[in-house]
Write a protein that holds these residues in place. Structure first.
Motif, PDB file in Angstrom:
ATOM      1  N   ALA A  75       0.839  -1.204   0.000  1.00  0.00           N
ATOM      2  CA  ALA A  75       0.000   0.000   0.000  1.00  0.00           C
ATOM      3  C   ALA A  75       0.876   1.258   0.000  1.00  0.00           C
ATOM      4  N   GLY A  76       0.562   2.173  -0.906  1.00  0.00           N
ATOM      5  CA  GLY A  76       1.305   3.430  -0.978  1.00  0.00           C
ATOM      6  C   GLY A  76       2.572   3.367  -1.804  1.00  0.00           C
ATOM      7  N   LEU A  77       3.043   2.160  -2.117  1.00  0.00           N
ATOM      8  CA  LEU A  77       4.226   2.030  -2.957  1.00  0.00           C
ATOM      9  C   LEU A  77       3.806   2.143  -4.423  1.00  0.00           C
ATOM     10  N   LEU A  78       4.637   2.778  -5.226  1.00  0.00           N
ATOM     11  CA  LEU A  78       4.282   3.065  -6.607  1.00  0.00           C
ATOM     12  C   LEU A  78       5.143   2.277  -7.588  1.00  0.00           C
ATOM     13  N   GLY A  79       4.517   1.817  -8.673  1.00  0.00           N
ATOM     14  CA  GLY A  79       5.260   1.174  -9.757  1.00  0.00           C
ATOM     15  C   GLY A  79       6.077  -0.008  -9.276  1.00  0.00           C
ATOM     16  N   LEU A  80       7.320  -0.056  -9.725  1.00  0.00           N
ATOM     17  CA  LEU A  80       8.194  -1.184  -9.403  1.00  0.00           C
ATOM     18  C   LEU A  80       8.574  -1.236  -7.926  1.00  0.00           C
ATOM     19  N   GLU A  81       8.343  -0.147  -7.192  1.00  0.00           N
ATOM     20  CA  GLU A  81       8.615  -0.167  -5.751  1.00  0.00           C
ATOM     21  C   GLU A  81       7.673  -1.111  -5.005  1.00  0.00           C
ATOM     22  N   ARG A  82       6.601  -1.536  -5.656  1.00  0.00           N
ATOM     23  CA  ARG A  82       5.634  -2.428  -5.014  1.00  0.00           C
ATOM     24  C   ARG A  82       6.227  -3.819  -4.777  1.00  0.00           C
ATOM     25  N   ARG A  83       7.400  -4.085  -5.327  1.00  0.00           N
ATOM     26  CA  ARG A  83       8.051  -5.381  -5.078  1.00  0.00           C
ATOM     27  C   ARG A  83       8.696  -5.454  -3.699  1.00  0.00           C
ATOM     28  N   PHE A  84       8.810  -4.335  -3.020  1.00  0.00           N
ATOM     29  CA  PHE A  84       9.500  -4.312  -1.731  1.00  0.00           C
ATOM     30  C   PHE A  84       8.558  -4.727  -0.598  1.00  0.00           C
ATOM     31  N   VAL A  85       8.190  -6.002  -0.625  1.00  0.00           N
ATOM     32  CA  VAL A  85       7.325  -6.587   0.395  1.00  0.00           C
ATOM     33  C   VAL A  85       7.996  -7.835   0.968  1.00  0.00           C
ATOM     34  N   MET A  86       7.535  -8.249   2.136  1.00  0.00           N
ATOM     35  CA  MET A  86       8.244  -9.293   2.872  1.00  0.00           C
ATOM     36  C   MET A  86       8.152 -10.664   2.215  1.00  0.00           C
ATOM     37  N   PHE A  87       7.114 -10.917   1.399  1.00  0.00           N
ATOM     38  CA  PHE A  87       7.015 -12.241   0.792  1.00  0.00           C
ATOM     39  C   PHE A  87       7.939 -12.397  -0.422  1.00  0.00           C
ATOM     40  N   ASN A  88       8.724 -11.380  -0.727  1.00  0.00           N
ATOM     41  CA  ASN A  88       9.770 -11.485  -1.754  1.00  0.00           C
ATOM     42  C   ASN A  88      11.137 -11.541  -1.089  1.00  0.00           C
ATOM     43  N   GLY A  89      12.185 -11.546  -1.895  1.00  0.00           N
ATOM     44  CA  GLY A  89      13.542 -11.599  -1.362  1.00  0.00           C
ATOM     45  C   GLY A  89      14.524 -11.154  -2.418  1.00  0.00           C
ATOM     46  N   ALA A  90      15.815 -11.389  -2.159  1.00  0.00           N
ATOM     47  CA  ALA A  90      16.871 -10.922  -3.058  1.00  0.00           C
ATOM     48  C   ALA A  90      17.965 -11.971  -3.202  1.00  0.00           C
ATOM     49  N   VAL A  91      18.702 -11.846  -4.284  1.00  0.00           N
ATOM     50  CA  VAL A  91      19.908 -12.634  -4.524  1.00  0.00           C
ATOM     51  C   VAL A  91      21.079 -11.878  -3.898  1.00  0.00           C
TER      52      VAL A  91
END
Length: 213
Positions: A75-91
């Motif tokens: 909520a409130g995140l725009l565009g590609l920033e919406r990927r920054f949620v806890m159910f995702n992760g990073a390499v």
């Protein structure tokens, strides 16, 4: 109340044959091809012990990127920033360096590479909320080489196909989780010198992925 069982990472439970016990690895099932499996939850706020350095790194990252108290909410995140949620992760950095080395080796051996990662690596093959946090860093490594022909993923659930600016196919698969009763979502891929052919069943859409040999 009973004590919680001791933590075991996914790679420990599944006995994934990654380097140094990690959940990323590569295999060459036949001449001319190499499959590279990435761990999209290498840096993650879920799946590691609460005080693990990778959990702390991910939690600090989310605090900076996602202002919501519920870090699973975009909520409130725009565009590609919406990927920054806890159910995702990073390499992580070590895995990125490993990937670079694998692609260097594949180039020397004239292998075609298929990259597999649960989290999608291309915004056109995924909803913004399902992307790997640092998909851009991973693709910056991949785009340095011509050996990668396709990137296969899940997580998005709806299933999508795109071809990026370097001619690499991205295919996120339809999830069985979304299947209505009496339907399926599975398939198999036939591999050729100049294409991958995905044969799907029910919700899984067949896809032809042609590329320069």
């Amino acid at each position: 109340m009973g004590k919680c069982p001791p933590y075991q990472s996914l790679d420990a439970v599944k006995k994934i044959p990654g380097p140094n016990g990690q959940a990323y690895y590569d295999i060459s099932p036949g001449p001319g091809y190499r499959i590279v499996v990435l761990d999209g939850y290498d840096i993650s706020a879920i799946g590691w012990p609460r005080v693990h350095p990778k959990t702390l790194q991910a939690s600090e990252f989310l605090e900076k990127k996602n202002p919501n108290s519920d870090k699973n909410s975009p909520a409130g995140l725009l565009g590609l920033e919406r990927r920054f949620v806890m159910f995702n992760g990073a390499v992580g950095r070590e895995q990125l360096e490993w990937l670079d080395g694998i692609l260097q080796d594949s180039t020397k051996l004239k292998q075609k590479v298929i990259v597999c990662c649960h989290l999608p690596l291309d915004p056109c093959a995924s909803s913004q909320e399902a992307l790997l946090w640092n998909y851009d860093e991973v693709m910056n490594v991949i785009h340095q080489y011509k050996c990668v022909k396709a990137c296969l993923s899940g997580h998005d659930h709806q299933g999508r196909h795109s071809i990026d600016s370097h001619g690499i196919h991205h295919r996120s698969f339809e999830a069985a989780l979304e299947c209505p009763p009496e339907t399926d979502a599975f398939g198999h891929i036939d591999v050729y010198d100049n294409r991958l052919l995905l044969w799907g069943t029910d919700r899984m859409q067949g896809t032809e992925m042609y590329f320069n040999p």
